[in-house]
Write a protein that holds these residues in place. Structure first.
Motif, short mmCIF file in Angstrom:
data_model
loop_
_atom_site.label_atom_id
_atom_site.label_comp_id
_atom_site.label_asym_id
_atom_site.label_seq_id
_atom_site.Cartn_x
_atom_site.Cartn_y
_atom_site.Cartn_z
N LEU A 1 0.79 -1.28 0.03
CA LEU A 1 0.05 0.40 0.39
C LEU A 1 0.88 1.40 0.23
N ILE A 2 1.81 1.73 0.89
CA ILE A 2 2.37 2.56 1.09
C ILE A 2 3.61 2.45 0.18
N LYS A 3 3.85 1.59 -1.33
CA LYS A 3 4.54 2.21 -2.23
C LYS A 3 3.42 2.18 -3.98
N LEU A 4 2.39 2.33 -3.48
CA LEU A 4 1.44 3.03 -4.48
C LEU A 4 1.64 4.34 -4.40
N SER A 5 1.47 4.69 -5.48
CA SER A 5 1.34 6.22 -5.24
C SER A 5 -0.21 6.86 -5.15
N ALA A 6 -0.38 8.30 -4.83
CA ALA A 6 -1.74 8.54 -3.84
C ALA A 6 -2.91 8.26 -5.02
N ILE A 7 -2.82 8.41 -6.48
CA ILE A 7 -4.15 8.15 -7.28
C ILE A 7 -4.00 6.52 -7.16
N GLU A 8 -3.12 6.14 -6.90
CA GLU A 8 -3.19 4.64 -7.13
C GLU A 8 -4.79 4.42 -5.80
N ILE A 9 -3.48 4.42 -4.95
CA ILE A 9 -5.01 4.75 -3.51
C ILE A 9 -5.88 4.53 -3.41
N LYS A 10 -6.06 5.95 -4.05
CA LYS A 10 -7.47 6.47 -4.21
C LYS A 10 -8.40 5.19 -5.22
N LEU A 11 -7.64 5.11 -5.97
CA LEU A 11 -8.63 4.24 -6.70
C LEU A 11 -9.30 3.17 -5.47
N LEU A 12 -8.16 2.21 -5.12
CA LEU A 12 -8.50 1.19 -4.52
C LEU A 12 -9.42 1.68 -3.62
N SER A 13 -9.45 3.17 -2.88
CA SER A 13 -9.91 3.53 -1.28
C SER A 13 -11.71 3.30 -2.91
N ALA A 14 -11.61 4.23 -3.19
CA ALA A 14 -13.41 3.21 -3.81
C ALA A 14 -13.69 2.67 -4.49
N LEU A 15 -13.24 1.78 -5.33
CA LEU A 15 -12.92 0.42 -5.19
C LEU A 15 -13.08 -0.61 -3.47
N ILE A 16 -12.58 -0.45 -2.45
CA ILE A 16 -12.61 -1.46 -1.89
C ILE A 16 -14.97 -0.80 -1.31
N ARG A 17 -14.16 1.24 -1.10
CA ARG A 17 -15.63 1.10 -0.61
C ARG A 17 -17.21 1.02 -1.26
N LEU A 18 -16.51 0.45 -2.66
CA LEU A 18 -17.89 -0.26 -3.59
C LEU A 18 -18.00 -1.28 -3.20
N GLU A 19 -16.64 -2.28 -2.58
CA GLU A 19 -16.95 -3.34 -2.34
C GLU A 19 -17.77 -3.51 -1.13
N ASN A 20 -17.44 -3.41 -0.25
CA ASN A 20 -17.91 -2.86 1.79
C ASN A 20 -19.46 -2.57 1.24
N LEU A 21 -19.72 -2.14 0.23
CA LEU A 21 -21.90 -1.58 -0.21
C LEU A 21 -22.01 -3.00 -1.11
N GLY A 22 -21.65 -4.03 -1.27
CA GLY A 22 -21.65 -5.20 -1.94
C GLY A 22 -21.62 -5.58 -2.90
N CYS A 23 -20.93 -4.80 -4.08
CA CYS A 23 -20.78 -5.16 -5.01
C CYS A 23 -19.56 -5.83 -5.69
N HIS A 24 -19.75 -6.38 -6.56
CA HIS A 24 -18.15 -7.36 -6.91
C HIS A 24 -17.65 -6.55 -8.10
N ILE A 25 -15.94 -6.66 -7.93
CA ILE A 25 -15.08 -5.81 -8.68
C ILE A 25 -14.65 -6.92 -9.29
N GLN A 26 -15.29 -6.73 -10.78
CA GLN A 26 -14.21 -8.16 -11.94
C GLN A 26 -13.73 -6.91 -13.22
N LEU A 27 -12.53 -7.24 -13.48
CA LEU A 27 -11.69 -6.40 -14.38
C LEU A 27 -11.51 -7.64 -15.60
#
Length: 446
Positions: free
Chosen positions: A404-430
């Motif tokens: 986590l601490i090796k990522l850039s600010a924008i990459e951490i921000k993306l992970l924050s958005a994705l984990i928030r969606l996951e906690n809301l019950g979303c299933h994320i698939q690339l």
């Protein structure tokens, strides 16, 4: 290869229903045959009783006077014939009555007064067998009754040139008590089968009832097995989800402790490092926490229209609803902000507005499964950095602190958005480097 559960349940239903129908069918068949045998035995007992009583009324001494030369018009013969015919008319369902003797191990007819059938089809009743005419196809029971001078009865119906019958035989004697011959009575089977018809009708109806009961038993077995399977599957899902949530909480706990240490080390006001990264890490820590979210309800397409106007206003992209139904539904209230944050991050990563469509993936009794498909509005592919692709392909709750601490600010921000969606019950698939699926649930409003 192990069979699937539905196929296994169908097989069990077929086997159980078949065994049930077989056992019930065998039971009904045994009752049917027992009833038929009892009715047949009752008829035979009655026939034996009748022929035995009738045989005692015959004068054996007179009968011994008849021979092949005796005329049918002989007064003595006529008297015995009329007596036997009156017995036949008095006995229910008796078609023929006659006497037989045994000579040289062969059976011969003597007195036969019964009216005959028209077997040759000439419209005139056939002549009865002549005196001392050989009975060529005499039943074995008749032969044994003559040979052993005893009462006899047909074991099974027999067929000869005069029809199909059950016959009974009784010996008669002369004045000195010497055996002379047997009196025979033939019961016509038409009335016998008519008496058996109600039993056959009951048996035929029972076969339909057996099949119907077999289907009911099969449905009951299927319902029980299906309920058992659903219950076990529910427990399995609950256990798996509990284990997953426990794993999430454990990893998030380690992660949050590490973040707290990291921020504690940076408590110096004079810190002049990457403040954006610190803000992103702070948001990540906030969104990583599992917490209950309030929900909102209303017209879902109208909510999407309002959300899309906000996206267009900020030039972040579009979110189009492919359905045409008006869905009165309930969804997490924070879903709008989580999706907006994802659009904002994508726009910063690919430098193009993001296009997305929402379609209905499936419908359940209490909810709809929605699928949001994201891609770039630019003609080029929607390409994400390889590092982000690798991270997204790993379950978000398994991201380690060192990663986590090796990522850039924008990459951490993306992970924050994705984990928030996951906690809301979303299933994320690339799906690939150009397509991202996010599946989530829209609950029906009762």
């Amino acid at each position: 290869m192990k069979p699937s559960k539905p196929f296994q349940y169908i097989s069990e239903v077929i086997v159980v229903s078949s065994i049930f129908m077989l056992l019930l069918g065998v039971t009904i068949y045994l009752l049917y045959t027992k009833s038929m045998d009892a009715l047949e035995e009752q008829i035979k007992i009655g026939l034996i009783s009748t022929v035995s009583a009738a045989a005692t009324t015959l004068d054996g001494s007179v009968h011994e006077q008849f021979s092949a030369s005796t005329s049918r018009s002989d007064p003595v013969y006529q008297q015995m014939a009329q007596h036997m015919e009156s017995i036949r008319k008095a006995a229910a369902d008796v078609r023929y009555i006659y006497t037989c003797i045994l000579q040289n191990n062969k059976v011969y007819f003597i007195v036969n007064p019964s009216p005959q059938n028209d077997n040759d089809g000439d419209g005139i009743a056939d002549e009865p067998p002549a005196l001392m005419e050989l009975y060529r196809d005499a039943p074995d029971e008749l032969y044994q009754a003559l040979k052993n001078q005893q009462i006899g009865i047909s074991k099974i119906p027999y067929h000869d040139q005069w029809g199909t019958f059950i016959s009974a035989y009784a010996p008669f004697y002369d004045h000195q008590g010497r055996f002379v011959g047997v009196l025979a009575m033939d019961l016509e089977l038409g009335n016998f089968y008519l008496r058996m018809a109600p039993i056959k009708q009951v048996f035929n109806k029972a076969k339909i009832i057996i099949v119907f009961l077999g289907i009911i038993v099969g449905l009951i077995v299927w319902w029980i097995r299906r309920s058992h399977f659903n219950r076990n599957r529910l427990f399995t899902v609950i256990n798996q989800q509990s284990d997953l949530n426990l794993d999430k909480l454990q990893r998030q706990g380690y992660l949050l402790v590490a973040l707290m240490k990291f921020f504690y080390q940076l408590k110096d006001p004079s810190y002049s490092g990457d403040t954006q990264k610190l803000e992103s890490l702070e948001k990540y820590g906030e969104y990583s926490l599992l917490k209950s979210e309030s929900s909102q309800r209303g017209n879902f397409p109208q909510w999407l229209n309002n959300f899309q106007e906000r996206l267009i206003q900020h030039r972040l992209g579009t979110l189009t609803w492919r359905g045409n139904e008006v869905l009165q539904a309930c969804w997490p209230e924070a879903m709008g902000e989580a999706l907006f944050s994802l659009y904002d991050v994508f726009e910063q990563l690919i430098h193009h507005p993001v296009m997305a469509e929402i379609e209905m993936a499936s419908e359940l009794l209490d909810s709809w499964k929605l699928r949001s498909v994201f891609h770039s509005s630019h003609k080029q592919l929607f390409l994400l950095p390889a590092k982000i692709i690798r991270i997204i392909n790993v379950p978000l709750y398994k991201i380690e602190y060192e990663q986590l601490i090796k990522l850039s600010a924008i990459e951490i921000k993306l992970l924050s958005a994705l984990i928030r969606l996951e906690n809301l019950g979303c299933h994320i698939q690339l799906k690939n480097s150009s397509t991202l699926w996010i599946e989530w649930t829209l609950y029906k409003v009762k």
